[in-house]
Design a protein around this motif. Structure first.
Motif, PDB file in Angstrom:
ATOM      1  N   GLN A  92       0.843  -1.189   0.000  1.00 24.04           N
ATOM      2  CA  GLN A  92       0.000   0.000   0.000  1.00 24.04           C
ATOM      3  C   GLN A  92       0.880   1.242   0.000  1.00 24.04           C
ATOM      4  OE1 GLN A  92      -3.475   0.819   0.106  1.00 24.04           O
ATOM      5  NE2 GLN A  92      -3.643  -1.258  -0.702  1.00 24.04           N
ATOM      6  N   LEU A 128       1.416   4.711   1.319  1.00 21.51           N
ATOM      7  CA  LEU A 128       0.946   5.393   2.526  1.00 21.51           C
ATOM      8  C   LEU A 128       1.392   6.847   2.534  1.00 21.51           C
ATOM      9  CD1 LEU A 128       1.780   2.739   5.289  1.00 21.51           C
ATOM     10  CD2 LEU A 128      -0.298   2.940   3.897  1.00 21.51           C
ATOM     11  N   ASP A 173      -3.963   5.389   3.993  1.00 19.51           N
ATOM     12  CA  ASP A 173      -3.767   4.532   2.828  1.00 19.51           C
ATOM     13  C   ASP A 173      -4.197   5.286   1.575  1.00 19.51           C
ATOM     14  OD1 ASP A 173      -3.108   2.654   4.706  1.00 19.51           O
ATOM     15  OD2 ASP A 173      -4.546   1.149   4.024  1.00 19.51           O
ATOM     16  N   SER A 220      -3.140   0.656  -3.788  1.00 18.42           N
ATOM     17  CA  SER A 220      -2.246  -0.493  -3.916  1.00 18.42           C
ATOM     18  C   SER A 220      -1.180  -0.209  -4.976  1.00 18.42           C
ATOM     19  CB  SER A 220      -3.031  -1.745  -4.309  1.00 18.42           C
ATOM     20  OG  SER A 220      -3.959  -2.089  -3.304  1.00 18.42           O
TER      21      SER A 220
END
Length: 220
Positions: free
Chosen positions: A185, A187, A201, A204
């Motif tokens: 992820q 971040l 988040d 992906s």
């Protein structure tokens, strides 16, 4: 180049519900338009330099997809009077983009050959506000901290505490986190005026791993 910029804008449109915006900052897009990506890829890859995808640069490393470079930089919210730490110089492409948006760029690379070639390339192309070093990104670069922005261009299994500590109040850290390429992820870590960090988040991603060469890493 124009197609690359159009592809970035298209990707932003596709992911706007994840990243929370429908467009990226115009200063960032202008910087993307100024950096010649074909100068940062191997000769045999130049014909693919402006495609919206990652490319190998040797030593098991890659130059990131232009959209991801743009998004990660935009998430930092750069200001021209600030400094930024980049962990993972690679070929120097992301470094060059940052140099057009920050007063000073400190860039670390673990692989000596990449560090040397990127430094030479950036100097040849006239980027003068970059200070490179060869070192372990998990430790950051405390001599020049705190940083208004920290950008990590490889995936760590966790957020290194040294990077949290070296982030200035009001600063932003952008880092891919995950142990496997298909479970990472991106971040965004922000630090408030009291020194507390908050993590969000973004989406992906798939990055090469951030290698830790500290003694403790080998003891585990």
């Amino acid at each position: 180049m124009q197609q690359m910029l159009a592809d970035i804008n298209s990707e932003v449109g596709y992911t706007r519900h994840l990243i929370g915006k429908a467009s990226l900052d115009q200063r960032l897009m202008d910087a993307m338009a100024q950096v010649p990506r074909d100068e940062f890829v191997p000769d045999e890859m130049k014909k693919l330099a402006f495609d919206n995808g990652p490319l190998p640069i040797g030593h098991g490393q890659t130059i990131s997809q232009p959209y991801i470079v743009a998004l990660m930089t935009d998430l930092l919210v750069p200001e021209p009077d600030q400094s930024v730490l980049e962990v993972g110089t690679g070929s120097g492409y992301q470094t060059a983009v940052l140099s057009l948006l920050y007063h000073k760029v400190y860039s670390m690379e673990l692989i000596p050959e990449l560090s040397k070639s990127a430094s030479q390339r950036l100097a040849r192309l006239g980027y003068t506000n970059i200070q490179p070093c060869c070192g372990n990104g998990y430790q950051g670069w405390p001599e020049h901290a705190p940083y208004h922005g920290i950008l990590v261009t490889a995936a760590a299994p966790y957020i290194p505490e040294a990077l949290r500590e070296q982030l200035a109040p009001g600063g932003r850290l952008v880092i891919p986190v995950g142990s496997f390429r298909m479970s990472q992820q991106l971040l965004l870590v922000t630090k408030d005026a009291q020194g507390h960090t908050h993590t969000r988040d973004i989406l992906s991603v798939a990055f090469v791993p951030l290698v830790d060469q500290s003694p403790a890493a080998f003891d585990e």
